[in-house]
Design a protein around this motif. Structure first.
Motif, PDB file in Angstrom:
ATOM      1  N   TRP A  13      -6.472   9.591  10.284  1.00  0.00           N
ATOM      2  CA  TRP A  13      -5.473   8.553  10.026  1.00  0.00           C
ATOM      3  C   TRP A  13      -5.897   7.229  10.651  1.00  0.00           C
ATOM      4  CZ3 TRP A  13      -1.994   6.741   7.056  1.00  0.00           C
ATOM      5  CH2 TRP A  13      -1.121   5.739   7.486  1.00  0.00           C
ATOM      6  N   LEU A  48      -6.737   3.821   8.474  1.00  0.00           N
ATOM      7  CA  LEU A  48      -6.020   2.562   8.710  1.00  0.00           C
ATOM      8  C   LEU A  48      -7.002   1.436   9.016  1.00  0.00           C
ATOM      9  CD1 LEU A  48      -2.943   1.801   8.872  1.00  0.00           C
ATOM     10  CD2 LEU A  48      -3.194   1.930  11.349  1.00  0.00           C
ATOM     11  N   ASP A  79       3.037   1.173  11.950  1.00  0.00           N
ATOM     12  CA  ASP A  79       2.686   2.571  12.215  1.00  0.00           C
ATOM     13  C   ASP A  79       3.328   3.041  13.516  1.00  0.00           C
ATOM     14  OD1 ASP A  79       1.444   5.042  12.412  1.00  0.00           O
ATOM     15  OD2 ASP A  79      -0.468   4.218  13.065  1.00  0.00           O
ATOM     16  N   ARG A 122       0.853  -1.192   0.000  1.00  0.00           N
ATOM     17  CA  ARG A 122       0.000   0.000   0.000  1.00  0.00           C
ATOM     18  C   ARG A 122       0.887   1.239   0.000  1.00  0.00           C
ATOM     19  NH1 ARG A 122      -2.440  -4.079   2.545  1.00  0.00           N
ATOM     20  NH2 ARG A 122      -4.715  -4.309   2.270  1.00  0.00           N
ATOM     21  N   LEU A 172       0.211   3.913   2.539  1.00  0.00           N
ATOM     22  CA  LEU A 172       0.539   3.548   3.914  1.00  0.00           C
ATOM     23  C   LEU A 172       2.019   3.746   4.206  1.00  0.00           C
ATOM     24  CD1 LEU A 172      -0.227   2.317   6.639  1.00  0.00           C
ATOM     25  CD2 LEU A 172      -0.078   0.056   5.589  1.00  0.00           C
TER      26      LEU A 172
END
Length: 449
Positions: free
Chosen positions: A336, A340, A356, A227, A230
């Protein structure tokens, strides 16, 4: 499958004990409040024990290092087993470590190595807890963005109230009482998490056999790197920690205290906290189609925090700048977290969330370590100007990445077999949080994933 039914005025689910998100919300609030109190107690206790500011730094590093090193394994464990079970086990460990802290300080000042060992154990437990927590909101409420906004509001209030409560306990009963209160908060968190019903026994028995740890880590990495939006955000956010968060926060504190005194610094800190509440409330109302583009624009407001300190300004202007900075920062945080949780499949969400956390944590110590020497060489105001430019450039870089800029809101797929909570009842949530009623979505019975 979700079935919609209209909500009539005056039909709140009275008399039902809290379930689902209510229990998770309670678990997080008490845990965050305990942690906020602990920051004051730990600093004062280490200083009173005669270990100086270096001892405080060692104690904080002893907690942070295991988080950075073990969080990826925490994500793999959460996806390998039931995330809630891993979180409960982590809370149990943290309950024990804080009880040992309380007993140690009640008996007299412990040795520095004991403090570091207990801090390391607590950090390792946090590394196990945090990735799984990313999966809870989409499993417990149909309105994921509202749930994240509610948690952000709670976090802001605990940040504001925790240090004051910790100071009162510390002054009245000593450090041992604060550590004991923190242990109680983790114990209550574990009880609340245990009470959440996430699925029927036959559904849990039907879960596939867990993959080996090395394969789970490899699958998590593949999901992460596949991704672009991401890994781009995480890479840029690591740079943000190095160039902005790391140096800006300690330098701003030093400059504000020198220019406006401790009362002025308290006003600035409170303004930022009030801004985070405002940003979370904004996220309750505003749901952009392109969440990361809107978030990148909003987080650019954080540049005001170092800017109003770098340029000599009256205290009122510094307070206003930090109010706006807190608003933009919290709004980004809600968007965010929601992105996610809605864009990543639940089966790998804990592992992806671990990347993350790791990306956000790893660069912070380096940024803070470099802040002192850089400020000595160039001056704190000059370095804060660099932080301002870095914040704006990184926000612009996020907007320049097509995968970030063009990502659209995904339809959430909340987990079934969970009893509705207050935040799955928009009428009740609207009454509690000042938002208008919306159709009530209630999950129909179905097997848990």
């Amino acid at each position: 499958m979700l079935t919609a039914r209209p909500t009539r005025p005056g039909t709140a689910k009275a008399g039902r004990r809290p379930r689902g998100f209510d229990l998770y919300f309670t678990a997080r609030v008490v845990s965050l409040l305990g942690d906020a109190m602990l920051q004051v107690a730990l600093t004062v206790a280490v200083l009173d024990a005669g270990f100086g500011t270096s001892g405080v730094g060692y104690a904080l590093a002893a907690w942070l290092a295991p988080v950075a090193l073990l969080v990826l394994f925490g994500g793999a464990l959460a996806d390998r087993f039931e995330p809630r079970n891993v979180m409960v086990a982590a809370d149990a460990v943290r309950t024990v470590t804080q009880l040992v802290f309380a007993l140690s300080f009640a008996a007299g000042a412990p040795a520095l190595w004991q403090i570091l060992a207990l801090q390391a154990a607590g950090g390792a437990a946090t590394a196990m807890f945090t990735p799984g927590s990313a999966t809870m909101v989409p499993r417990l409420t149909a309105d994921i963005q509202r749930g994240n906004a509610a948690l952000r509001i709670a976090e802001a209030f605990t940040t504001l109230l925790g240090p004051a409560l910790g100071g009162l306990l510390l002054a009245g009963f000593g450090a041992a009482a604060v550590f004991g209160a923190d242990a109680a908060s983790f114990a209550l968190s574990a009880l609340c998490l245990t009470a959440i019903r996430l699925g029927r026994p036959q559904d849990r028995a039907a879960r596939p056999a867990p993959a080996p740890m090395w394969r789970a880590l490899a699958e998590g990495w593949q999901e992460f790197r596949s991704r672009t939006w991401l890994w781009s955000v995480i890479a840029l956010w690591s740079l943000y920690g190095l160039l902005v968060f790391g140096p800006a926060l300690p330098l701003s504190a030093a400059v504000v205290v020198a220019a406006h005194g401790s009362a002025g610094f308290a006003a600035v800190t409170s303004a930022f906290g009030a801004g985070t509440v405002a940003g979370a409330l904004l996220a309750l109302r505003f749901r952009p189609v392109r969440p990361l583009a809107a978030g990148a624009l909003s987080v650019a407001a954080f540049a005001l925090s170092p800017l109003v300190v770098a340029v000599p300004l009256p205290l009122l202007a510094v307070v206003a700048g930090n109010l706006a900075a807190g608003t933009g920062f919290a709004f980004w945080g809600v968007l965010w977290a929601t992105t996610l949780q809605t864009q990543v499949p639940p089966a790998v969400l804990s592992r992806v969330a671990a990347y993350d956390v790791a990306g956000s944590v790893l660069a912070l110590p380096a940024g803070r370590a470099l802040a002192g020497p850089a400020a000595s060489a160039f001056g704190p105001r000059a370095l804060l100007t660099v932080c301002t430019a870095g914040a704006l450039l990184i926000s612009a870089a996020m907007l320049a990445v097509p995968a970030i800029r063009n990502l659209r809101t995904a339809a959430p797929t909340p987990a079934p077999s969970v009893r509705p909570s207050a935040f799955a009842d928009p009428e009740r949530a609207g009454r509690d949080m000042g938002t208008a009623p919306e159709p009530d979505l209630e999950p129909a019975p179905a097997p848990s994933p």
